[in-house]
Write an enzyme that holds these catalytic residues in place. Sequence first.
Site, short mmCIF file in Angstrom:
data_model
loop_
_atom_site.label_atom_id
_atom_site.label_comp_id
_atom_site.label_asym_id
_atom_site.label_seq_id
_atom_site.Cartn_x
_atom_site.Cartn_y
_atom_site.Cartn_z
N ARG A 172 -2.52 -13.82 -51.14
CA ARG A 172 -3.82 -14.46 -50.60
C ARG A 172 -4.47 -15.95 -50.53
O ARG A 172 -5.42 -16.40 -50.22
CB ARG A 172 -5.00 -13.31 -50.92
N ASN B 202 -5.52 -8.18 -47.36
CA ASN B 202 -4.44 -6.90 -48.05
C ASN B 202 -4.04 -5.72 -47.13
O ASN B 202 -5.76 -5.60 -46.64
CB ASN B 202 -4.97 -6.61 -48.99
#
Length: 72
Positions: free
Chosen positions: A32, A50
């Site tokens: 990320r 997520n």
Amino acid sequence: MSSLLPPLKVRGNTMKRLHLKIYGAVQGVVFRASAKKKAEELGLQGFVRNCSDGCVETEVEGKEDALEKYRT
């Protein structure tokens, strides 16, 4: 890029949106953070998060050439 941002408002340029779900070993490996950094470098706006099924979801918008660079 933790939440969806409003669409870009740029005169004379057509903005596009890209939505991806990435599966595999993508949680717990700084995925990320690296996706966020790349999007910022390319001038894109959007989010990376997520998901409960173990994937990472990203949706960004900006110029088409920047989206293609982000995708690859």
